[in-house]
Design a protein around this motif. Structure first.
Motif, PDB file in Angstrom:
ATOM      1  N   TYR A 195       0.827  -1.209   0.000  1.00 34.63           N
ATOM      2  CA  TYR A 195       0.000   0.000   0.000  1.00 34.63           C
ATOM      3  C   TYR A 195       0.857   1.253   0.000  1.00 34.63           C
ATOM      4  O   TYR A 195       0.483   2.265  -0.599  1.00 34.63           O
ATOM      5  CB  TYR A 195      -0.953   0.029   1.203  1.00 34.63           C
ATOM      6  N   SER A 196       2.008   1.206   0.638  1.00 32.40           N
ATOM      7  CA  SER A 196       2.859   2.394   0.716  1.00 32.40           C
ATOM      8  C   SER A 196       3.301   2.866  -0.661  1.00 32.40           C
ATOM      9  O   SER A 196       3.607   4.050  -0.849  1.00 32.40           O
ATOM     10  CB  SER A 196       4.086   2.122   1.594  1.00 32.40           C
ATOM     11  N   VAL A 197       3.355   1.946  -1.618  1.00 31.43           N
ATOM     12  CA  VAL A 197       3.693   2.329  -2.996  1.00 31.43           C
ATOM     13  C   VAL A 197       2.476   2.197  -3.915  1.00 31.43           C
ATOM     14  O   VAL A 197       2.603   2.263  -5.137  1.00 31.43           O
ATOM     15  CB  VAL A 197       4.868   1.489  -3.542  1.00 31.43           C
ATOM     16  N   ARG A 198       1.282   1.991  -3.286  1.00 28.05           N
ATOM     17  CA  ARG A 198       0.007   1.875  -4.008  1.00 28.05           C
ATOM     18  C   ARG A 198       0.028   0.764  -5.050  1.00 28.05           C
ATOM     19  O   ARG A 198      -0.563   0.873  -6.124  1.00 28.05           O
ATOM     20  CB  ARG A 198      -0.387   3.204  -4.646  1.00 28.05           C
ATOM     21  N   MET A 199       0.711  -0.331  -4.718  1.00 27.01           N
ATOM     22  CA  MET A 199       0.746  -1.476  -5.617  1.00 27.01           C
ATOM     23  C   MET A 199      -0.623  -2.153  -5.645  1.00 27.01           C
ATOM     24  O   MET A 199      -1.177  -2.474  -4.598  1.00 27.01           O
ATOM     25  CB  MET A 199       1.796  -2.487  -5.146  1.00 27.01           C
ATOM     26  N   PRO A 200      -1.211  -2.385  -6.807  1.00 29.08           N
ATOM     27  CA  PRO A 200      -2.451  -3.177  -6.873  1.00 29.08           C
ATOM     28  C   PRO A 200      -2.180  -4.577  -6.331  1.00 29.08           C
ATOM     29  O   PRO A 200      -1.122  -5.157  -6.589  1.00 29.08           O
ATOM     30  CB  PRO A 200      -2.775  -3.207  -8.368  1.00 29.08           C
ATOM     31  N   MET A 201      -3.141  -5.119  -5.582  1.00 31.96           N
ATOM     32  CA  MET A 201      -2.918  -6.404  -4.927  1.00 31.96           C
ATOM     33  C   MET A 201      -3.971  -7.426  -5.330  1.00 31.96           C
ATOM     34  O   MET A 201      -5.136  -7.101  -5.504  1.00 31.96           O
ATOM     35  CB  MET A 201      -2.924  -6.240  -3.407  1.00 31.96           C
ATOM     36  N   MET A 202      -3.513  -8.675  -5.435  1.00 28.82           N
ATOM     37  CA  MET A 202      -4.373  -9.800  -5.779  1.00 28.82           C
ATOM     38  C   MET A 202      -4.282 -10.824  -4.647  1.00 28.82           C
ATOM     39  O   MET A 202      -3.185 -11.259  -4.288  1.00 28.82           O
ATOM     40  CB  MET A 202      -3.916 -10.414  -7.111  1.00 28.82           C
TER      41      MET A 202
END
Length: 267
Positions: A30-37
């Motif tokens: 989240y700190s780098v706003r990575m989309p997560m699956m």
């Protein structure tokens, strides 16, 4: 927070029992706003995990239960006709992108592939959402994050994510917790004693060993919580287990007999 997004804040801390380093990994993502699956069997805690992380991060959470009838307009928005004329109404994805929420698409493979491609511009360096019908390009709020989940056990050629979608996400694998941890979860959520919770988990473990040998899916942690909740309310354990653990997952008489026998072993 804006009035449009305030209703989506998770007010109370959801109970989530970490089983490894998933909380720390998600915080880093989240700190780098990575989309997560999030990948794992049904009822193993994926949705609860997202709710817990939204609460922990203090971010609004907009959840969409995906289905095969869902269109791109259901996600991004559409024009509506009312007494005042025509007006635009943002869909959940547009609201999340515009105001900075976590948008969680639950069981994303249930949606058609031509629907899920609308998330592509939000899940790469562009971080934009084109509202083509409205002629607007929404630049994602700095706090926006996309999260999707699905059950790899139901993968098929017809129901799977495109590689062009998968490779836009980081991924966390979820499974059913170890015996002691799952016992702790069931006891906490249902207020049954640890001994009964352990018996319920043992029944589930036996059923999970039958996956692919007569059962499409094993008994989930969610189902154990149902059983424990009934037992707490005074329902006899045998009846509670048959109602919540055996009857929902199979109609095959032999498989029901086998599962009923497993229940009788412990109760």
């Amino acid at each position: 927070m804006s009035p449009e997004i305030d209703p989506y804040l998770v007010q109370d801390m959801p109970y989530y029992r970490a089983v490894a380093d998933e909380v720390e990994l998600y915080e880093a993502a989240y700190s780098v706003r990575m989309p997560m699956m999030l990948k794992g069997p049904t009822g193993c805690g994926k949705t609860r995990f997202v709710e817990y992380m939204a609460w922990k991060l203090g971010k609004p959470l907009i959840t969409v239960a995906c289905n095969e009838d869902m269109t791109a307009s259901d996600l991004v928005g559409r024009f509506l006709l009312d007494a005042s004329g025509t007006r635009w109404q943002d869909g959940p994805l547009a609201i999340a992108a515009r105001f900075g929420a976590i948008c969680y698409l639950d069981e994303v493979v249930e949606a058609r592939q031509d629907t899920t491609v609308v998330i592509h511009p939000l899940t790469d360096a562009r971080r934009v959402l084109p509202l083509e019908k409205k002629g607007e390009l929404v630049q994602a709020h700095p706090d926006f994050q996309m999260v999707i989940s699905y059950n790899p056990g139901y993968q098929s050629l017809m129901k799977d994510l495109k590689q062009s979608t998968k490779q836009r996400f980081g991924a966390l694998d979820f499974s059913y917790p170890a015996h002691d941890i799952e016992t702790e979860i069931v006891a906490h959520e249902t207020h049954v004693g640890v001994e009964i919770a352990g018996k319920l988990v043992s029944i589930a473990e036996r059923a999970r060993n039958l996956k692919g040998h007569g059962l499409d899916e094993g008994i989930s942690t969610r189902m154990l919580i149902y059983a424990g909740s009934l037992i707490t309310r005074g329902v006899a354990p045998l009846a509670a287990c048959r109602m919540t653990l055996v009857r929902p997952i199979t109609d095959d008489p032999d498989m029901r007999d086998a599962l009923d026998a497993a229940v009788s072993t412990f109760f």
